[in-house]
Scaffold this active site. Structure first.
Site, PDB file in Angstrom:
ATOM      1  N   SER A  19      -6.537  -2.919  11.125  1.00 21.41           N
ATOM      2  CA  SER A  19      -5.833  -1.560  10.847  1.00 21.41           C
ATOM      3  C   SER A  19      -7.082  -0.593  10.388  1.00 21.41           C
ATOM      4  O   SER A  19      -7.968  -0.961  10.089  1.00 21.41           O
ATOM      5  CB  SER A  19      -4.738  -1.684  10.062  1.00 21.41           C
ATOM      6  OG  SER A  19      -5.015  -2.097   8.497  1.00 21.41           O
ATOM      7  N   LYS A  20      -6.650   0.824  10.070  1.00 26.26           N
ATOM      8  CA  LYS A  20      -7.302   1.745   9.720  1.00 26.26           C
ATOM      9  C   LYS A  20      -7.851   1.354   8.277  1.00 26.26           C
ATOM     10  O   LYS A  20      -9.032   1.801   7.972  1.00 26.26           O
ATOM     11  CB  LYS A  20      -6.572   2.907   9.687  1.00 26.26           C
ATOM     12  CG  LYS A  20      -6.413   3.631  10.939  1.00 26.26           C
ATOM     13  CD  LYS A  20      -5.517   4.736  10.713  1.00 26.26           C
ATOM     14  CE  LYS A  20      -5.311   5.259  12.268  1.00 26.26           C
ATOM     15  NZ  LYS A  20      -4.471   6.721  12.091  1.00 26.26           N
ATOM     16  N   ARG A  21      -7.369   0.338   7.595  1.00 28.61           N
ATOM     17  CA  ARG A  21      -7.694   0.180   6.002  1.00 28.61           C
ATOM     18  C   ARG A  21      -9.041  -0.767   6.214  1.00 28.61           C
ATOM     19  O   ARG A  21      -9.909  -0.866   5.307  1.00 28.61           O
ATOM     20  CB  ARG A  21      -6.801  -0.678   5.488  1.00 28.61           C
ATOM     21  CG  ARG A  21      -6.276  -1.949   5.827  1.00 28.61           C
ATOM     22  CD  ARG A  21      -5.393  -2.434   4.839  1.00 28.61           C
ATOM     23  NE  ARG A  21      -4.698  -3.659   5.465  1.00 28.61           N
ATOM     24  CZ  ARG A  21      -5.119  -4.717   4.935  1.00 28.61           C
ATOM     25  NH1 ARG A  21      -6.047  -4.855   4.103  1.00 28.61           N
ATOM     26  NH2 ARG A  21      -4.715  -5.983   5.610  1.00 28.61           N
ATOM     27  N   HIS A  22      -9.497  -1.247   7.306  1.00 31.70           N
ATOM     28  CA  HIS A  22     -10.559  -2.116   7.628  1.00 31.70           C
ATOM     29  C   HIS A  22     -11.685  -1.353   8.083  1.00 31.70           C
ATOM     30  O   HIS A  22     -12.883  -1.782   8.304  1.00 31.70           O
ATOM     31  CB  HIS A  22     -10.345  -3.346   8.532  1.00 31.70           C
ATOM     32  CG  HIS A  22      -9.010  -4.141   7.964  1.00 31.70           C
ATOM     33  ND1 HIS A  22      -7.952  -4.208   8.632  1.00 31.70           N
ATOM     34  CD2 HIS A  22      -9.215  -5.000   7.061  1.00 31.70           C
ATOM     35  CE1 HIS A  22      -7.207  -5.149   8.106  1.00 31.70           C
ATOM     36  NE2 HIS A  22      -8.003  -5.659   6.999  1.00 31.70           N
ATOM     37  N   GLY A  23     -11.506   0.012   8.083  1.00 31.62           N
ATOM     38  CA  GLY A  23     -12.580   0.966   8.805  1.00 31.62           C
ATOM     39  C   GLY A  23     -12.464   1.543  10.277  1.00 31.62           C
ATOM     40  O   GLY A  23     -11.194   1.613  10.560  1.00 31.62           O
TER      41      GLY A  23
END
Length: 570
Positions: free
Chosen positions: A303-307
């Site tokens: 997801s976006k929290r991983h980059g």
């Protein structure tokens, strides 16, 4: 293929061949049975070949950017189609009118084109099975919904939102699955007419058999089975006349003659509803292949929290489509060898759905960078030079994007470049002269203690006499000849000669090939090559800095005053 078997009384009903497109109007091996409460299908055991060839589809929703997971699904569909001589269809699933935008659709199409995944049918390409946007196919969905109503496979449901919530709460209290209880499944004609006359909103619900199970043979996951008593009658048309996702997908795949449905494993639960609709409409069943999700390093869903997670983001970061395609293909697939480098053409030749792994694949951004570097350096020399040269000019480092300096700099620095944007750093590093910081570092202590000041004095003398400028002006051969003579005069050779020269002339302990580096630094001092604001320290400025070094203080481990105006470090 899916097979369904139930043990309830059957009432055979007529099939409706007049509705099907020409390619579907052939005798089915399945028999359909229906009653007020249940129906059953005995499905053919062998796969049905739709219009005699492989046809696959990628069906994104234009509600955002193309996620790398979606890009991999598109790639696997593309590779399967091309490896089988089939067709790759692009269909836009834009029935979510509130979230779907043409801007998102355009971005998805741009990303697919950038990856090189050209579609045979779809938006912007003619085809015999269009239109290729779900929003333009509403009449078709309503037509098939009405046919299901006529055949008894769906019925009108007049339940209010409050009633449906109550059903779920009661089921929860009884620890039962939250399925529809079938209140309107057995309603009489008079009860239905009464609600229609009142104008009560209604949905179309599919009549799910109350007993039995459904089984499919997934090309990746093998046999998958569901019990039907956990499903309940589900909606196919909303009260506002809009079809639901599973109904649209089934009608689209069937009427577009899709032979293989290759998609993410999160769609596996949808297969149960879709298979029931396929059978109710007497559509040939495609073969299913559900690809595992792409996972983050912590094994959670990426997801976006991983980059960065979208193809567009990686394109803007300087990744090549060749590197992106190669890496995505290896997320869950391999050709059975140790080889990891593939062009798109080689992937088409090697790909087989049987080698797709059903376990989740970890997205490793470091591996992606490495893979991109492999493809970057595999580019033809002229293309790589043009790509990097244009980058240097657009980044405000060089005044021109081509010429002998660019050619030689790309050749020297390419091994340190994994992304095109990395080329900024490696060139700026070459042009910089962080001598004071290097001399003050513990790593430089052996070089400093090896009478570095004596080499510096001899070097300054050679520069002042014109020997060094003359040799550099003549080029690589003359410079190498001078270095050899300089070493003899100092009775130094090998590391004891080259390390002092590297430190004193480049300001660094490490770097690319020293001789070529120093000749390039000299060449960079020519007018009109380096932009003045790039922080370049010319050869003349380097020798000025050398003259100001307090070697006695340095040898006593005293701090060396930093000349901020003359020292440039990146």
């Amino acid at each position: 293929m899916a097979s369904l078997v139930y043990g309830t009384p059957w009432l055979r009903v007529r099939s409706l061949p007049e509705l099907a497109p020409a390619f579907l109007r052939r005798r089915q091996s399945s028999l359909f049975y229906c009653s007020r409460r249940s129906f059953a299908v005995v499905a053919c055991s062998s796969p049905v070949s739709n219009v005699g060839s492989v046809r696959v589809r990628f069906a994104p929703s234009p509600t955002g950017n193309l996620h790398v997971g979606g890009a991999r699904t598109a790639l696997f569909n593309y590779l399967f189609a091309r490896s089988k001589g089939g067709k790759f269809v692009l269909r836009i699933e834009d029935t979510d009118l509130e979230r779907s935008t043409r801007e998102s659709e355009a971005a998805v199409l741009q990303d697919l084109s950038w990856l090189g995944l050209d579609w045979d049918e779809g938006p912007g390409v003619s085809g015999d099975f269009g239109p290729y946007r779900q929003s333009e196919r509403n009449a078709l969905y309503k037509q098939y919904a009405e046919k299901l109503l006529e055949s008894g496979h769906v019925y009108r449901c007049f339940c209010s939102s409050e009633e449906l919530v109550m059903m779920k709460e009661n089921a929860k209290l009884k620890q039962l699955p939250p399925v529809y209880t079938g209140k309107w499944a057995t309603a009489s004609d008079s009860e239905i007419e009464q609600e229609l006359e009142k104008g009560t909103p209604f949905t179309y619900r599919f009549r799910v058999p109350k007993e039995g199970s459904l089984k499919i043979n997934d090309l990746i996951r093998g046999e998958v089975c569901w019990n039907l008593d956990t499903l309940g009658d589900f909606v196919v048309m909303r009260s506002n006349g809009q079809p639901v996702y599973n109904f649209c997908v089934t009608v689209d795949d069937a009427t577009m003659a899709i032979s293989h449905v290759i998609r993410a494993e999160e769609h596996l639960p949808n297969t149960l509803r879709q298979a029931l609709i396929y059978k109710a409409l007497e559509f040939p069943m495609p073969q299913f292949a559900h690809v595992s999700l792409i996972l983050a390093p912590d094994r959670s869903k990426l997801s976006k929290r991983h980059g960065a997670t979208s193809v567009g983001q990686y394109r803007e970061m300087g990744y090549l489509p060749q590197g992106m395609v190669n890496y995505l293909a290896l997320l869950g697939w391999g050709d059975g060898t140790e080889n990891e480098f593939f062009t798109l053409e080689e992937l088409v030749e090697k790909f087989s759905i049987e080698r797709v792994n059903k376990s989740g694949a970890i997205f490793d951004s470091t591996k992606l960078r490495w893979m991109n570097g492999q493809h970057l350096r595999a580019l033809p020399k002229e293309k790589l030079t043009k790509l990097v040269g244009e980058r240097w000019k657009s980044a405000g480092i060089l005044t021109e994007s081509e010429g002998s300096f660019v050619d030689e700099a790309v050749e020297l620095l390419k091994d340190g470049i994994e992304l095109v944007t990395d080329s900024d750093k490696v060139l700026l590093n070459l042009l910089s002269y962080p001598l004071h910081a290097t001399l003050a570092s513990p790593e430089a202590k052996p070089a400093v203690e090896d009478k570095l000041h004596e080499v510096a004095a001899s070097l300054i003398a050679a520069y002042d006499s014109g020997e060094i400028p003359s040799a550099l002006e003549e080029g690589q051969g003359a410079w190498q000849k001078w270095v050899k003579a300089f070493g003899k005069s100092l009775k130094r050779k090998g590391k004891s000669l080259f390390m002092p020269l590297r430190v004193l002339l480049t300001g660094k302990l490490h770097g690319p090939e020293m001789g070529t580096s120093i000749v390039l630094i000299h060449k960079a001092g020519s007018p009109g090559i380096v932009v003045p604001q790039a922080g370049f320290v010319s050869m003349e400025e380097r020798f000025k800095i050398l003259r100001e070094i307090d070697w006695e203080a340095l040898n006593k481990d005293k701090s060396v005053p930093l000349e901020s105006t003359a020292t440039i470090s990146t």
